[in-house]
Design an enzyme around this catalytic site. Structure first.
Site, PDB file in Angstrom:
ATOM      1  N   ASP A   1      24.068  34.276 -15.396  1.00  0.00           N
ATOM      2  CA  ASP A   1      24.977  33.273 -15.470  1.00  0.00           C
ATOM      3  C   ASP A   1      24.914  32.274 -16.591  1.00  0.00           C
ATOM      4  O   ASP A   1      25.941  31.596 -16.877  1.00  0.00           O
ATOM      5  CB  ASP A   1      25.410  32.698 -14.056  1.00  0.00           C
TER       6      ASP A   1
ATOM      7  N   CYS B   1      35.756  44.173 -12.591  1.00  0.00           N
ATOM      8  CA  CYS B   1      35.764  42.772 -12.875  1.00  0.00           C
ATOM      9  C   CYS B   1      35.094  42.724 -14.369  1.00  0.00           C
ATOM     10  O   CYS B   1      34.686  43.982 -14.749  1.00  0.00           O
ATOM     11  CB  CYS B   1      34.289  42.124 -12.282  1.00  0.00           C
TER      12      CYS B   1
ATOM     13  N   LEU C   1      21.251  42.304 -15.479  1.00  0.00           N
ATOM     14  CA  LEU C   1      22.037  42.687 -14.366  1.00  0.00           C
ATOM     15  C   LEU C   1      23.473  42.998 -14.330  1.00  0.00           C
ATOM     16  O   LEU C   1      23.731  43.765 -13.587  1.00  0.00           O
ATOM     17  CB  LEU C   1      22.200  40.942 -13.767  1.00  0.00           C
TER      18      LEU C   1
ATOM     19  N   ARG D   1      30.461  46.094 -10.338  1.00  0.00           N
ATOM     20  CA  ARG D   1      30.108  45.297  -9.351  1.00  0.00           C
ATOM     21  C   ARG D   1      30.480  46.137  -8.090  1.00  0.00           C
ATOM     22  O   ARG D   1      31.286  45.538  -7.338  1.00  0.00           O
ATOM     23  CB  ARG D   1      30.756  44.022  -9.356  1.00  0.00           C
ATOM     24  N   PRO D   2      29.796  47.322  -7.740  1.00  0.00           N
ATOM     25  CA  PRO D   2      30.204  47.876  -6.240  1.00  0.00           C
ATOM     26  C   PRO D   2      29.763  47.188  -5.300  1.00  0.00           C
ATOM     27  O   PRO D   2      29.059  46.011  -5.463  1.00  0.00           O
ATOM     28  CB  PRO D   2      29.459  49.207  -6.618  1.00  0.00           C
ATOM     29  N   ILE D   3      30.163  47.413  -4.016  1.00  0.00           N
ATOM     30  CA  ILE D   3      29.645  46.803  -2.689  1.00  0.00           C
ATOM     31  C   ILE D   3      28.807  47.943  -1.908  1.00  0.00           C
ATOM     32  O   ILE D   3      28.569  47.456  -0.614  1.00  0.00           O
ATOM     33  CB  ILE D   3      30.797  46.062  -2.000  1.00  0.00           C
ATOM     34  N   ASP D   4      28.294  48.912  -2.499  1.00  0.00           N
ATOM     35  CA  ASP D   4      27.883  50.054  -1.660  1.00  0.00           C
ATOM     36  C   ASP D   4      26.532  49.423  -0.945  1.00  0.00           C
ATOM     37  O   ASP D   4      26.433  49.660   0.307  1.00  0.00           O
ATOM     38  CB  ASP D   4      27.427  51.079  -2.371  1.00  0.00           C
ATOM     39  N   LEU D   5      25.723  48.579  -1.322  1.00  0.00           N
ATOM     40  CA  LEU D   5      24.788  47.847  -0.723  1.00  0.00           C
ATOM     41  C   LEU D   5      25.275  47.033   0.491  1.00  0.00           C
ATOM     42  O   LEU D   5      24.362  46.795   1.658  1.00  0.00           O
ATOM     43  CB  LEU D   5      23.875  47.044  -1.446  1.00  0.00           C
TER      44      LEU D   5
ATOM     45  N   ARG E   1      38.385  28.771 -12.979  1.00  0.00           N
ATOM     46  CA  ARG E   1      37.860  29.411 -11.671  1.00  0.00           C
ATOM     47  C   ARG E   1      36.648  28.812 -11.014  1.00  0.00           C
ATOM     48  O   ARG E   1      36.105  28.807 -10.224  1.00  0.00           O
ATOM     49  CB  ARG E   1      37.541  30.815 -11.797  1.00  0.00           C
TER      50      ARG E   1
ATOM     51  N   ARG F   1      36.752  38.470  -6.198  1.00  0.00           N
ATOM     52  CA  ARG F   1      36.211  39.326  -5.770  1.00  0.00           C
ATOM     53  C   ARG F   1      34.876  38.737  -4.563  1.00  0.00           C
ATOM     54  O   ARG F   1      34.719  39.334  -3.658  1.00  0.00           O
ATOM     55  CB  ARG F   1      35.287  40.050  -6.917  1.00  0.00           C
TER      56      ARG F   1
ATOM     57  N   LYS G   1      29.980  26.190  -7.028  1.00  0.00           N
ATOM     58  CA  LYS G   1      30.793  27.000  -6.548  1.00  0.00           C
ATOM     59  C   LYS G   1      30.241  28.397  -5.781  1.00  0.00           C
ATOM     60  O   LYS G   1      30.477  28.705  -4.856  1.00  0.00           O
ATOM     61  CB  LYS G   1      31.731  27.711  -7.835  1.00  0.00           C
ATOM     62  N   ASN G   2      29.087  28.880  -6.353  1.00  0.00           N
ATOM     63  CA  ASN G   2      28.523  29.936  -5.671  1.00  0.00           C
ATOM     64  C   ASN G   2      27.700  29.699  -4.498  1.00  0.00           C
ATOM     65  O   ASN G   2      27.188  30.633  -3.600  1.00  0.00           O
ATOM     66  CB  ASN G   2      27.515  30.817  -6.716  1.00  0.00           C
TER      67      ASN G   2
HETATM   68  C1  EPZ Z   1      26.617  36.674  -7.456  1.00  0.00           C
HETATM   69  O1  EPZ Z   1      27.679  37.844  -7.723  1.00  0.00           O
HETATM   70  C2  EPZ Z   1      27.392  35.467  -8.307  1.00  0.00           C
HETATM   71  N1  EPZ Z   1      28.784  35.169  -7.875  1.00  0.00           N
HETATM   72  C3  EPZ Z   1      27.533  36.007  -9.772  1.00  0.00           C
HETATM   73  O2  EPZ Z   1      27.914  34.855 -10.461  1.00  0.00           O
HETATM   74  C4  EPZ Z   1      26.123  36.271 -10.379  1.00  0.00           C
HETATM   75  O3  EPZ Z   1      26.169  36.459 -11.693  1.00  0.00           O
HETATM   76  C5  EPZ Z   1      25.274  37.275  -9.429  1.00  0.00           C
HETATM   77  O4  EPZ Z   1      25.455  36.742  -8.152  1.00  0.00           O
HETATM   78  C6  EPZ Z   1      24.090  37.409  -9.767  1.00  0.00           C
HETATM   79  O5  EPZ Z   1      23.288  36.415  -9.793  1.00  0.00           O
HETATM   80  C7  EPZ Z   1      28.888  34.421  -6.513  1.00  0.00           C
HETATM   81  O6  EPZ Z   1      27.697  34.189  -6.206  1.00  0.00           O
HETATM   82  C8  EPZ Z   1      30.177  34.386  -6.105  1.00  0.00           C
HETATM   83  P1  EPZ Z   1      24.845  40.446  -7.009  1.00  0.00           P
HETATM   84  P2  EPZ Z   1      27.405  39.019  -6.840  1.00  0.00           P
HETATM   85  O7  EPZ Z   1      25.354  41.410  -5.849  1.00  0.00           O
HETATM   86  O8  EPZ Z   1      26.741  38.787  -5.406  1.00  0.00           O
HETATM   87  C9  EPZ Z   1      24.852  45.417  -8.388  1.00  0.00           C
HETATM   88  C10 EPZ Z   1      29.761  33.589 -11.865  1.00  0.00           C
HETATM   89  O9  EPZ Z   1      29.599  33.669 -13.194  1.00  0.00           O
HETATM   90  N2  EPZ Z   1      25.211  45.646  -7.031  1.00  0.00           N
HETATM   91  O10 EPZ Z   1      23.476  39.977  -7.334  1.00  0.00           O
HETATM   92  O11 EPZ Z   1      28.561  39.990  -7.003  1.00  0.00           O
HETATM   93  C11 EPZ Z   1      25.885  44.426  -9.387  1.00  0.00           C
HETATM   94  O12 EPZ Z   1      26.846  45.470  -9.762  1.00  0.00           O
HETATM   95  C12 EPZ Z   1      29.293  34.806 -11.179  1.00  0.00           C
HETATM   96  O13 EPZ Z   1      29.532  32.523 -11.178  1.00  0.00           O
HETATM   97  C13 EPZ Z   1      25.193  46.964  -6.778  1.00  0.00           C
HETATM   98  O14 EPZ Z   1      24.915  47.668  -7.476  1.00  0.00           O
HETATM   99  O15 EPZ Z   1      26.233  39.472  -7.637  1.00  0.00           O
HETATM  100  C14 EPZ Z   1      25.016  43.985 -10.142  1.00  0.00           C
HETATM  101  O16 EPZ Z   1      24.631  44.866 -11.402  1.00  0.00           O
HETATM  102  C15 EPZ Z   1      29.368  36.169 -11.920  1.00  0.00           C
HETATM  103  N3  EPZ Z   1      25.742  47.245  -5.389  1.00  0.00           N
HETATM  104  C16 EPZ Z   1      23.782  43.526  -9.544  1.00  0.00           C
HETATM  105  O17 EPZ Z   1      23.532  44.284  -8.300  1.00  0.00           O
HETATM  106  C17 EPZ Z   1      25.988  46.337  -4.620  1.00  0.00           C
HETATM  107  O18 EPZ Z   1      26.397  46.310  -3.446  1.00  0.00           O
HETATM  108  C18 EPZ Z   1      23.669  42.100  -9.002  1.00  0.00           C
HETATM  109  O19 EPZ Z   1      24.852  41.698  -8.355  1.00  0.00           O
HETATM  110  C19 EPZ Z   1      26.029  44.843  -5.016  1.00  0.00           C
HETATM  111  C20 EPZ Z   1      25.637  44.701  -6.170  1.00  0.00           C
END
Ligand code: EPZ
Length: 421
Positions: free
Chosen positions: A307, A116, A329, A121-125, A399, A92, A22-23
């Site tokens: 995960d 969530c 994480l 899970r912000p998107i600031d980065l 999902r 998301r 999926k991912n």
């Molecule tokens: C991906 O989510 C996966 N989802 C998640 O799988 C997985 O848990 C996660 O990566 C970590 O491996 C998909 O690929 C669709 P991140 P993502 O950005 O991209 C923080 C599942 O069960 N962060 O690597 O959203 C964030 O809050 C799902 O299949 C910021 O602070 O994860 C988290 O603490 C759940 N600012 C950490 O980074 C940002 O702009 C890692 O998040 C982005 C992220």
């Protein structure tokens, strides 16, 4: 609403085939926006999140033909660049259309993904990276409004923390940017690697695939022409079924597995006493009667995956001794703890660490799924709980797991999907 009814105590046997990841599929579907020609994707998992993202592309005007595992997508006729709240709030990961829409069309509006269950899970980065590439971004009315009237420019980006989605959005944006983009502290999960390979195979020069440093030479706005992509096997689904073998003390075989992607899970199950036979693209688990406790810390790939944290916690519940599981994480990824304790587990939370004291028996009860991976942990525990367990709110499960009850039934589990009266 549907629920799963599971009668515990059945040993498992036989083999199942792991579905596409999926991912990996989600960013790859988003990446098709970078093309104005038809793209074919195969080995898609038959899960809700895939259908949701394909629905979003259709809403933007794309032509999408989708049967269970194959999709033909043509974004040549896209007529909107607004990803509306109704869809983004359902999933998301829809935020992954932000980078490709901005790169291809020079402007877009994407609803901010809601909160969530597992964390803020912000998107600031994501936004900071796109701004460094020349995007002008404004948050208004719950939407990200992004424009890049002269197209995106290559930039040097250093991520403050490793982000899978942030890396994926930036790679997709960089693919059509003017000039070279360097990403330091990039994510290197197998799903990020496959996305980079798909873009490289379309003629974009990318160095450092599979490392934390990526260099991408953009096409300067020229759309890409993708080859057919076969989605890689789902490493989290595979890990989940290995945990099913471990918790039920059953030897089962998984086909369509990339062992290299699940080394951390294999290593941890070996430390608990399990053994494995690895063939070309299959794996057989040989469990142990007496599971040893395990200590886990979730971290980015190739470390132990967040995960898989909930699923391993379910296995640790029956280990002989105390396991310590630290979630690094996400700030709220322990909601399966109270539900596992309802089944008779003995788990205590201390900040971001769970202490799992092994017990001898679990007892069936009604439990509630709270998020995707927590749901699968509850199903694993129910497989060995005495009596009947009902797992409710399994829309979370649907999902990301392709026919979970069908695959577990094929292995001999007593599991069925029921409708609330
Ligand atoms: C991906 O989510 C996966 N989802 C998640 O799988 C997985 O848990 C996660 O990566 C970590 O491996 C998909 O690929 C669709 P991140 P993502 O950005 O991209 C923080 C599942 O069960 N962060 O690597 O959203 C964030 O809050 C799902 O299949 C910021 O602070 O994860 C988290 O603490 C759940 N600012 C950490 O980074 C940002 O702009 C890692 O998040 C982005 C992220």
């Amino acid at each position: 609403m549907d629920y799963l009814e599971i009668v515990g105590g059945q040993k498992l046997s036989g083999h199942i085939t792991i579905s596409g990841a999926k991912n990996a599929a989600l960013p790859i579907i988003a990446a098709t926006i970078l093309s104005d020609k038809e793209v074919t994707l195969t080995n898609l998992p038959n899960v809700v999140d895939i259908r949701t993202l394909l629905k979003l592309l259709s809403m933007l005007g794309s032509s999408v033909e989708h049967d269970n595992t194959v999709a033909h997508i043509n974004n040549g006729c896209m007529r909107s660049t607004k990803a509306v709240y109704e869809i983004v709030s359902e999933m998301r990961a829809s935020i992954l259309v932000l980078g490709p829409l901005l790169a291809r069309f020079g402007e877009c509006e994407v609803s901010l993904p809601g909160g969530c269950a597992i964390g803020q899970r912000p998107i600031d980065l994501h936004l900071k990276a796109l701004e460094s590439m020349g995007a002008q971004i404004e948050i208004k009315g719950g939407y990200v409004h992004a424009i890049a009237p002269k197209g995106l420019q290559g930039a040097k980006i250093i991520f403050d923390k490793i982000t899978v989605g942030g890396t994926e959005n930036t790679v997709m944006a960089a693919a059509l940017a003017h000039g070279v983009t360097t990403i330091l502290n990039a994510a290197k999960e197998p799903e990020v690697v496959q996305l980079c390979e798909m873009i490289r195979d379309a003629g974009v020069k990318i160095e450092g695939i599979g490392t934390n440093e990526l260099t991408i030479e953009g096409t300067g706005g020229k759309p890409l022409d993708f080859q057919t992509v076969a989605i890689i096997p789902d490493r989290i689904e595979a890990g989940t079924y290995l945990c099913a073998g471990a918790i039920t003390n059953s030897s089962i075989t998984l086909n369509n597995v990339n062992h290299g992607h699940i080394r951390a899970s294999i290593d941890k199950l070996e430390s608990m006493g399990c053994r494995f036979d690895l063939e070309d693209n299959s794996i057989t688990i040989h469990p142990t009667e007496h599971l040893k406790p395990v200590d886990l810390i979730t971290i980015e790939y190739p470390g132990f995956p967040t995960d898989m944290q909930a699923q391993f916690m379910a296995v640790a519940v029956l280990a002989q001794g105390e396991s310590l599981i630290e979630e690094r994480l996400f700030e709220n990824r322990f909601m399966h703890v109270s539900e596992l304790n309802r089944l008779g587990a003995n788990i205590w939370l201390k900040g971001s660490t769970a202490a799992v004291k092994g017990v001898k028996e679990l007892y069936g009860a009604d439990v509630m799924a709270t998020d995707l991976r927590a749901s699968s942990a509850l199903v694993l525990a129910a497989l060995v709980a005495q009596g009947t367990t009902k797992v409710r709110r399994i829309y979370h499960l649907d999902r990301g797991y392709d026919d979970l009850e069908g695959k577990l039934s094929a292995l001999g589990a007593n599991i069925s999907r029921k409708k609330e009266a």
